[in-house]
Design a protein around this motif. Sequence first.
Motif, short mmCIF file in Angstrom:
data_model
loop_
_atom_site.label_atom_id
_atom_site.label_comp_id
_atom_site.label_asym_id
_atom_site.label_seq_id
_atom_site.Cartn_x
_atom_site.Cartn_y
_atom_site.Cartn_z
N ARG A 109 0.66 -1.52 -0.08
CA ARG A 109 -0.18 -0.35 -0.12
C ARG A 109 0.90 1.55 0.61
O ARG A 109 0.59 2.05 -0.45
CB ARG A 109 -0.62 -0.30 1.15
CG ARG A 109 -1.85 -0.70 1.57
CD ARG A 109 -2.86 -0.91 2.80
NE ARG A 109 -3.68 -2.31 3.16
CZ ARG A 109 -4.75 -1.58 2.70
NH1 ARG A 109 -5.27 -1.58 1.73
NH2 ARG A 109 -5.84 -3.14 3.68
N ALA A 110 2.10 1.09 0.90
CA ALA A 110 2.70 2.53 0.54
C ALA A 110 4.67 2.15 0.58
O ALA A 110 4.49 0.35 1.31
CB ALA A 110 2.70 2.88 2.28
N ALA A 111 5.14 2.68 0.46
CA ALA A 111 5.92 2.32 0.70
C ALA A 111 7.54 3.75 1.29
O ALA A 111 7.14 4.56 0.32
CB ALA A 111 7.01 1.40 -0.68
N ILE A 112 8.58 3.32 1.12
CA ILE A 112 9.68 4.80 1.73
C ILE A 112 11.45 4.02 0.88
O ILE A 112 12.07 2.81 1.12
CB ILE A 112 9.13 5.08 2.59
CG1 ILE A 112 10.09 7.03 3.72
CG2 ILE A 112 9.88 4.12 4.38
CD1 ILE A 112 9.42 7.18 3.95
N ASP A 113 11.90 5.05 0.98
CA ASP A 113 13.66 4.73 0.64
C ASP A 113 14.29 5.00 2.37
O ASP A 113 13.95 6.14 2.55
CB ASP A 113 13.79 5.30 -0.68
CG ASP A 113 15.46 5.94 0.03
OD1 ASP A 113 15.93 4.27 0.35
OD2 ASP A 113 15.78 6.84 -0.63
N VAL A 114 14.44 3.98 2.48
CA VAL A 114 15.28 3.84 4.49
C VAL A 114 16.73 4.64 4.36
O VAL A 114 17.47 3.79 3.01
CB VAL A 114 14.70 2.62 4.74
CG1 VAL A 114 15.57 2.74 5.98
CG2 VAL A 114 13.28 1.58 4.86
N GLN A 162 12.57 6.45 11.86
CA GLN A 162 12.13 8.47 11.90
C GLN A 162 11.66 7.79 10.10
O GLN A 162 10.83 8.31 9.41
CB GLN A 162 13.23 8.49 11.02
CG GLN A 162 13.24 10.32 10.70
CD GLN A 162 14.35 10.96 10.49
OE1 GLN A 162 14.82 11.29 12.09
NE2 GLN A 162 14.97 11.48 9.64
N ASP A 163 11.99 7.06 9.03
CA ASP A 163 11.17 6.47 7.38
C ASP A 163 9.74 6.20 7.81
O ASP A 163 9.52 6.67 6.99
CB ASP A 163 12.19 5.95 7.15
CG ASP A 163 13.42 6.70 6.62
OD1 ASP A 163 13.38 8.02 6.20
OD2 ASP A 163 14.42 6.39 6.34
N ALA A 164 10.10 5.28 9.04
CA ALA A 164 8.46 4.77 8.92
C ALA A 164 7.24 5.42 9.61
O ALA A 164 6.74 5.58 9.13
CB ALA A 164 8.79 2.91 10.18
N SER A 165 8.22 6.30 10.31
CA SER A 165 7.17 7.00 10.88
C SER A 165 5.84 8.61 9.35
O SER A 165 5.66 9.51 9.60
CB SER A 165 7.56 8.63 11.92
OG SER A 165 8.45 7.76 13.53
N HIS A 166 7.38 8.55 9.19
CA HIS A 166 7.13 9.22 8.02
C HIS A 166 6.17 8.56 6.93
O HIS A 166 4.71 9.72 6.77
CB HIS A 166 8.54 9.78 6.33
CG HIS A 166 9.47 10.55 6.94
ND1 HIS A 166 9.34 11.12 8.67
CD2 HIS A 166 10.45 10.22 6.59
CE1 HIS A 166 10.94 12.02 8.19
NE2 HIS A 166 11.34 11.75 7.37
#
Length: 240
Positions: free
Chosen positions: A216-221, A227-231
């Motif tokens: 559903r959602a992703a981010i570059d760690v 911190q990135d999961a918090s975004h």
Amino acid sequence: MSTLMELGEFGFIQRVAEMVGAAPEGIERGIGDDCAVIDLGGAERLLVSTDAAMEGRHFDLQWMTPFEAAQRTVAGALSDIAAMGGHPLALMCTVAVPRTMPAEQALNLMSGVAKTAARYGAPLIGGDTLAAAEHTMLDIVALGLAARPWFRSGARPGDRLALTGPVGEAGAALQILLTEPDLLREPQYAPLRKRLVDPLPRLREASVLAQTDCVRAAIDVSDGLYQDASHIARAGNVRL
């Protein structure tokens, strides 16, 4: 008024986003994700990301080669494409180098850009060059395509948090570099050094996962897992 240090990087970005306002028609996603997303009317969305790296802040030419510095920077930019569930299309680069830099080193830097871009299927198609007063800088613009981009705001209560690989190895290498840099020249620390100078953008994993409905959602760690999961949590209005 607070100083920039007090405002912080993400506070600064938020203020800029408020200044810019809502994205215009055709821009599916502007400031706030790993990439901007542009709807050109086709089956896939255009992804655009930019990553800048400054000598002394993001890389150290006393410890790594210009090729490695470029390799690291390009991989970071392409990682943003992967984080949106996309595949790379092309890459552009602006490079600022001191006039006193040996030409061989400057060419080694650009070889790192071109070869790393080609390695991941994102040919270098242009950019700009300028003279720097003192420190070398690279600014990479990565272009990609995605049929169904992953937005950070897609997170929902009950979603599981998953990683595509180990975290912390580059951070460990950096800590060693700052305290006992000669250790990274020893064979047993070679894997940590490689993670720092040759990070792997998760493009292959993104290609496989993009064909499923499990993300559903992703981010570059890059700033740390919490911190990135918090975004993602803030963007999706959920809690970790």
